[in-house]
Design a protein around this motif. Structure first.
Motif, PDB file in Angstrom:
ATOM      1  N   PRO A 160      -0.744  13.188   0.013  1.00  0.00           N
ATOM      2  CA  PRO A 160      -0.690  11.337  -0.833  1.00  0.00           C
ATOM      3  C   PRO A 160      -2.024  10.609  -1.092  1.00  0.00           C
ATOM      4  CG  PRO A 160       0.818  11.054   0.501  1.00  0.00           C
ATOM      5  CD  PRO A 160      -0.617  12.209   0.765  1.00  0.00           C
ATOM      6  N   VAL A 161      -1.530  10.702  -2.783  1.00  0.00           N
ATOM      7  CA  VAL A 161      -2.374   9.300  -2.577  1.00  0.00           C
ATOM      8  C   VAL A 161      -2.425   8.260  -2.618  1.00  0.00           C
ATOM      9  CG1 VAL A 161      -3.781   8.271  -5.002  1.00  0.00           C
ATOM     10  CG2 VAL A 161      -3.824  10.207  -4.798  1.00  0.00           C
ATOM     11  N   LEU A 162      -3.153   6.827  -1.640  1.00  0.00           N
ATOM     12  CA  LEU A 162      -2.954   5.847  -1.361  1.00  0.00           C
ATOM     13  C   LEU A 162      -3.010   4.279  -2.442  1.00  0.00           C
ATOM     14  CD1 LEU A 162      -4.018   5.766   2.534  1.00  0.00           C
ATOM     15  CD2 LEU A 162      -1.919   6.241   1.527  1.00  0.00           C
ATOM     16  N   LEU A 189       0.953  -1.102  -0.147  1.00  0.00           N
ATOM     17  CA  LEU A 189       0.452   0.417   0.040  1.00  0.00           C
ATOM     18  C   LEU A 189       0.826   1.262   0.210  1.00  0.00           C
ATOM     19  CD1 LEU A 189      -2.747   1.390   0.189  1.00  0.00           C
ATOM     20  CD2 LEU A 189      -2.311   0.874   2.109  1.00  0.00           C
ATOM     21  N   ILE A 190       1.089   2.104  -0.573  1.00  0.00           N
ATOM     22  CA  ILE A 190       2.084   3.499  -1.241  1.00  0.00           C
ATOM     23  C   ILE A 190       1.716   4.358  -1.133  1.00  0.00           C
ATOM     24  CG2 ILE A 190       3.801   1.718  -2.240  1.00  0.00           C
ATOM     25  CD1 ILE A 190       2.752   2.423  -4.861  1.00  0.00           C
ATOM     26  N   ALA A 191       1.980   4.645  -1.147  1.00  0.00           N
ATOM     27  CA  ALA A 191       1.889   6.464  -0.576  1.00  0.00           C
ATOM     28  C   ALA A 191       2.229   7.131  -2.475  1.00  0.00           C
ATOM     29  CB  ALA A 191       1.755   7.285   0.252  1.00  0.00           C
ATOM     30  N   SER A 192       1.838   8.418  -2.921  1.00  0.00           N
ATOM     31  CA  SER A 192       2.364   8.755  -3.462  1.00  0.00           C
ATOM     32  C   SER A 192       2.334  10.247  -4.408  1.00  0.00           C
ATOM     33  CB  SER A 192       2.303   8.183  -5.711  1.00  0.00           C
ATOM     34  OG  SER A 192       3.087   8.912  -6.700  1.00  0.00           O
ATOM     35  N   ASP A 193       2.365  11.353  -4.654  1.00  0.00           N
ATOM     36  CA  ASP A 193       1.814  12.772  -4.437  1.00  0.00           C
ATOM     37  C   ASP A 193       2.590  12.965  -6.275  1.00  0.00           C
ATOM     38  OD1 ASP A 193       4.500  12.275  -3.741  1.00  0.00           O
ATOM     39  OD2 ASP A 193       3.926  13.958  -2.409  1.00  0.00           O
TER      40      ASP A 193
END
Lengths: 422, 782
Positions: free
Chosen positions: A180-182, A159-163
């Motif tokens: 950030p979007v999960l 489950l990564i977070a990205s912005d």
């Protein structure tokens, strides 16, 4: 009489159906078909669906293997958009298959595809048709040991977070997405030569795509920011497609993340509530005249104007920009001029027809990130001067006129003298 | 009393002869017109071939919009996107002629369609041309030769091939203009009348309006003038015949938009100016000679010659430098290919590609002029007995035109009138000799008294008439020196002339003594030859030269087959495509597409822009994707190819393909001819090169061809095609005519989406790899 009544009722029942339909005048989608693996998604992703219904969409939920589903009836499409939240479906029910989905897109309708770690070949094929390649390893997931969600407890950092958003206000809205979007799912890659597909959310440079359950034996094929998590496609006919490798991204679970804002904004774009341009009233005429001529002459001064509007979801608003250009084109642009705008959607430019005759085109090729592409061309021939449009007497030629006439007079006198002297 | 009666009889005979000549000429006109109607009778009243369609379209425009709009017509439907200024690039003579005829008929309330007028323009003008031939030959060798020549020209196959009903091309009126210009030149030369000189300039103007072949006139006449000067035949009549023609003719020629400043700027016209100068110098010399004593004259000559040579050298040096500074030495490509027959095939494939620009084969001489080929030498000999200004001109005409016809098959048309004139002279002289010797033999047998009575019989009218004519021509020859104003010259000339005529009369006397039997046999043979000629001409007119080439027929054991595929295809285009759609095809079909389908074309038969044609040629010889990109950049919507493989129509696009490759490769070097050749040949069977099998022309021609007979047997190339099953990715077939002769394809729009790389690995790898292999395989075949 009864027949007439029947017709009337039919007609009246059809009118609302038509009035909400997608049209060039009213480009926002209205009728959306959502195909799900099971109806639990309806409740687990209710926030997302809620945001859609609150914006006036009519969602119709169907099981993906429902034998009665179909995109069109009697040659007419029943829906304006299709949402595939059915990552594991092996075969669609009814008349839907990959070809019919592709035709649906090719006739100008929109599509949202969400895959998952157990994505079926069918969903992968739909994505491939649109130019998006999911990781070929069926068990692979995007893993990031640095930018993972802290709330993730199973420790495999899937489950990564990205912005790492695309920098385009027209796609993601002008309001900045703070959180950030999960994301939990499979990554995909894009062909860099493909100009139609855009990476909206890409993974961070520390991410890679591999099977989290097994040991990494050889280097993963997809790594770093080459991994796209969410991509959009705008086809040449301006149909819009959203593809992501994570269905759970849409779910209600990720409260504090930017997911909701991100998905709301991007679905506004996908469903043509934003970034949809239209050009109307293309006009051209000679300076000082108002009628459109059938043909221009070389070195004429002319004025070209066009009105460009953007769809705001409810109405056409003037589109304001200072980079719309018109070309006066014959195999290559002879004139390239930036149109000046009056801030009310009216663009115009004045220029001189080049000193070359031929069949020209007024071309406006306006392709901006996130906007529908405007491609206007209007053919207009340009003729050379007529025989009586040249200068009648050239000042430079007066010596020649003089010599000719003096020659004639001299010859006349000479003839008289020669004949009658003696 | 007896003398008066004889004189009255002579005038009566003269009048009778004139009336007879008039009716003969009328019949010759009818013959010339009607022999050209086979095409209308056998097919229908249609415009033929390629160029006539353009002329027809221009005429329609003229009749609809008037002369000023025609003059300024910028046509945006051809040569897209360049367009073509038709008013400034077309020889307007034919169009204006037909337009005038149409207007005249319409104002007389005879409502003929423009097409009908266009169809029948050529036969009408061939009647005029035969009358002009009569006039010209009459000036050279008398009325008998004139009538014979006119009759021969009326049905010479070479001329028929370009002037059957429906063959609405420049040559239809240009041959008439050519002959009438020559006639007026000769007439002026014989009479020295300024009236005829002016008419001559106007006739020349009409010729310039009609055909680019006018450069032949403006080079031939100076050559003749030069010849006359060199052989000491300078006279004031020569001056009057030539000087006004150059001045007025050049001024008038410059009025024609397509010629314009070319009339004074290009090398084709320089000869006339040079001779113009020489003529003046010679005239000046003769004048000075007349007013100076011989001794003074000698001094003047040395002075003038030394100064003049220096000036001349300087002028010529400047001229040469000017001309040499242009790469083609100031000559147009077509003229250069005339002077150097190998020029076009070396440097200009676009000129070499036209079949009518090829050198003719020997049989084509016998096909096109038949027995005239044997009569011409006799005619040339006859022209030297005696050699007059007029007959030397005709000799010069035939010598130059024989050369030109040997270079370009199209110029056979210029050669044909000369051959007819020569043969007319030969035939009439032969008849003259035979009939006269028969007459003398009869006189000897029957005695003088009966001969007088027999004189009136109609059988002897023609030779008598000729005899009168011969006398007359001798008279003019004698007259000539007397008109000169130099006395010594005159005396000398007269002496020489007297000797000449006496010698001539001696030879004539000798010729006349032919045995009776020989004369009769000779006459019979001549008549047989004439009959053979007539039979051949009628056969040629009926069978060989009347096909309109847009409708084809063939006879098989099942009967007559009609192939009307071209019109079918053009009608399809007209009715099923948008008005502004662009159609790409090889340039041969450009005129027809604009005229019959009314659609914009990229290139057409007016091959003025080599690069544009090379672009289309490159597209046709490229693989599908590259071709699609080229066509798309030209906004092409439809591609039209002509394919004869199913019915065996030999002049289809595959047979023309080598020119597409050559012309395309001449401008775009990535098209290399060896890539398409296997063993030096363009092959389409299993031995064909991969480049050939992948090029657009192959694919568009043979797409789905195997479905017709299961084998894909090409009846033109007499072989099975190399690649039978393939799909088109960037083009789709929209129309194929009944006999598959014309196939129309539409460009597919660019893909709405771009596929990803994964899955469907079969199709993914096949498309790019085939392209890559194509480029990789280029080298081994070099």
């Amino acid at each position: 009489m009864a027949k007439l009544l029947l017709y009337l009722t039919l007609a009246t029942s059809l009118i609302p159906l038509f009035s909400v339909a997608f049209s060039p005048e009213n480009p926002t989608d209205r009728r959306v078909l959502v195909l799900v693996d099971d109806f639990a998604i309806k409740s687990s992703h209710s926030l997302y669906f809620g945001s859609l219904t609150s914006r006036g969409f009519q969602l119709e939920f169907k099981l993906a293997d429902d034998p009665n589903i179909g995109l069109q009836r009697y040659g007419q499409y029943l829906y304006d958009a299709l949402v595939l939240f059915c990552p594991s479906v092996e075969r669609f029910g009814g008349s839907i298959d990959v070809a019919s989905i592709v035709d649906f897109v090719d006739s100008g309708h929109d599509l949202i595809v969400a895959a998952d770690s157990n994505a079926s070949d069918l969903i992968r094929e739909v994505a491939t048709e649109c130019g998006v390649d999911f990781d070929e390893d069926p068990a692979a997931m995007v893993i990031d040991h640095i930018n993972y969600a802290v709330s993730n407890f199973d420790g495999d950092h899937t489950l990564i977070a990205s912005d790492d958003f695309i920098k385009a206000d027209v796609i993601l809205g002008s309001k900045k997405i703070e959180a950030p979007v999960l994301f939990q799912g499979i990554g995909h890659s894009l062909n860099p030569a493909n100009s139609l597909v855009l990476k909206v959310l890409s993974a961070s440079s520390s991410a890679y795509s591999a099977n989290p359950k097994s040991k990494l034996s050889n280097p993963p094929s997809l790594t770093g920011s080459a991994i796209s998590l969410v991509s959009v496609v705008q086809a040449r006919n301006n149909a819009r497609i959203l593809i992501t490798g994570s269905l759970s991204m849409f779910s209600n679970r990720h409260e504090k993340s930017g997911n909701e804002q991100f998905l709301t904004e991007i679905s506004k774009w996908v469903f043509h509530e934003r970034g949809h341009l239209k050009a109307v009233n293309v006009r051209h005429h000679k300076v000082g005249e108002s009628d459109e001529p059938a043909i221009y002459r070389i070195n004429d001064d002319l004025e070209y104007s066009v009105e460009i509007y953007e769809w705001s979801g409810t109405s056409w608003e003037p589109y304001v920009s200072d980079d719309v250009q018109v070309q006066f084109y014959m195999m290559s642009p002879y004139v390239l001029k930036t149109l000046s705008t009056d801030q009310k959607g009216h663009y115009s430019a004045e220029f001189k027809v080049p000193d070359v005759y031929g069949v020209f085109q007024f071309k406006v090729e306006y392709q901006r990130l996130g906007y529908t592409s405007l491609s206007l061309s209007k053919q207009i021939p340009v003729r050379p001067y007529r025989h009586n449009e040249y200068e009648r007497f050239l000042p430079a030629a007066y010596p020649y006129y003089g010599s000719a006439f003096s020659m004639m007079a001299g010859f006349f006198i000479f003839t008289i003298v020669h004949l009658y002297s003696k | 009393m007896a003398a008066a009666a004889k004189a009255g009889e002579a005038t009566l005979r003269h009048a009778f002869g004139n009336v007879l000549s008039f009716f003969i000429l009328l019949l010759i006109g009818v013959l010339a017109f009607s022999i050209r109607l086979f095409s209308v009778i056998k097919y229908e009243s249609v415009i033929h071939e390629f160029d006539p369609y353009f002329n027809y379209r221009v005429t329609q425009f003229l009749t609809k919009n008037g002369i000023y709009d025609f003059w300024n017509w910028f046509d945006d439907r051809t040569w897209y996107p360049l367009g073509r200024v038709i008013g400034g690039t077309v020889y307007p003579g034919l169009t204006l002629t037909a337009g005038t005829i149409w207007w005249l008929l319409n104002s007389l309330n005879i409502p003929l369609s423009v097409e009908t007028v266009c169809v029948f323009t050529a036969p009408i003008f061939s009647a005029f041309a035969s009358w002009a031939t009569y006039l010209l030959t009459k000036e050279v060798k008398g009325a008998g030769a004139g009538l014979t020549a006119a009759a021969l020209l009326a049905m010479v196959p070479s001329y028929i091939s370009r002037s059957v009903a429906g063959s609405y091309d420049n040559e239809a009126v240009a041959i008439f203009a050519l002959i009438i210009t020559f006639y007026l030149y000769i007439k002026t030369l014989n009479t020295g009348s300024l009236f005829y000189a002016t008419l001559n300039a106007i006739a020349y103007f009409y010729m310039v309006c009609s055909w680019g072949g006018y450069t032949f006139i403006i080079n031939l006449i100076p050559m003749h003038v030069l010849l006359c000067i060199v052989t000491g035949r300078y006279s004031s009549r020569l001056y009057i015949a030539y000087a006004p023609l150059v001045v007025l003719g050049t001024l008038l020629a410059a009025l024609v938009p397509v010629v314009g400043f070319n009339a004074v700027m290009t090398s084709e016209h320089f000869a006339s100016f040079l001779v113009f100068i020489i003529l003046h110098v010679v005239a000046l010399v003769y004048y000075i000679k007349g007013i100076l004593s011989p001794k003074m004259f000698k001094v003047a000559v040395t002075l003038v010659v030394s100064v003049g040579l220096v000036v001349c050298c300087a002028v010529i040096a400047i001229l040469v430098a000017l001309v040499a500074s242009s790469p083609t030495k100031g000559w147009s490509g077509r003229s250069l290919s005339l002077l150097d027959p190998t020029y076009a095939s070396k440097y200009i494939p676009i000129i070499a590609s036209v079949s009518e620009h090829q050198p003719p084969t020997w049989p084509s001489y016998f096909m096109d002029i038949n027995v005239l080929a044997f009569l011409v030498p006799a005619g040339i000999i006859a022209c030297f007995l005696p050699l007059s200004d007029a007959s030397s001109f005709v000799v010069l005409y035939i010598v130059t035109s024989v050369y030109f016809s040997g270079v370009m098959v199209r110029l056979m048309l210029v050669f044909a009138p000369a051959a007819c004139i020569m043969s007319g002279i030969a035939l009439s002289q032969a008849f003259d000799v035979f009939t006269r010797s028969i007459k003398f033999q009869l006189l000897r047998i029957l005695g003088f008294s009966e001969a007088d009575a027999g004189d009136g019989s109609s059988a002897n009218v023609v030779p008598e008439n000729d005899a009168v004519k011969v006398d007359k021509s001798e008279e003019t020859i004698k007259e000539r020196p007397s008109r000169k104003n130099k006395k010594k010259e005159k005396e000398q000339m007269e002496k020489a002339q007297a000797e000449k005529t006496s010698a001539k009369s001696k030879t004539e006397k000798r010729l006349l003594v032919l045995p009776m039997e020989l004369s009769v046999i000779g006459l019979l043979l001549l008549v047989f030859m004439g009959a053979f000629y007539v039979v051949h001409c009628v056969w040629a007119a009926a069978e060989a030269y009347s096909a309109p080439s847009i409708v084809l027929t063939s006879y098989t054991h099942e009967g007559l087959h009609v192939f009307d595929d071209f019109r079918e295809a053009y009608a399809w285009l007209r009715h099923n495509t948008e008005v502004d759609d662009k159609v790409a095809s090889w340039w041969d079909y450009g005129y027809q597409t604009t005229a019959m389908a009314n659609r914009t074309v990229i290139v057409d038969n007016n091959t003025w822009n080599n690069t544009h044609i090379a672009t289309v040629g490159t597209a046709m010889s490229s693989p599908e994707k590259a071709a699609w990109e080229i066509f798309n950049s030209l906004d092409v919507k439809y591609v039209l190819v002509v394919f004869g493989g199913l019915v065996g129509y030999p002049s289809d696009d595959i047979n023309k393909f080598l020119w597409m490759v050559r012309i395309g490769g001449g401008v775009f070097p990535h098209i290399k001819e060896p890539d398409y050749l296997r063993d030096g040949q363009y092959r389409i069977d299993s031995q064909a090169t991969p480049t050939m099998l992948n090029c657009l022309m192959y694919k568009l021609s043979y797409y789905r061809f195997v479905e017709t007979d299961g084998k894909g047997f090409d009846r033109v190339r007499r072989t099975e095609i190399g690649k039978k099953y393939f799909k088109l990715t960037h083009f789709e077939e929209v129309f194929t005519t009944h006999h598959w002769m014309v196939r129309i394809y539409k460009l597919k729009p660019s893909k709405n989406r771009i596929r990803g790389k994964m899955k469907k690995s079969k199709s993914r790898t096949s498309t790019p790899s085939s392209k890559r292999s194509g480029s990789r395989k280029k080298n081994p075949w070099q």
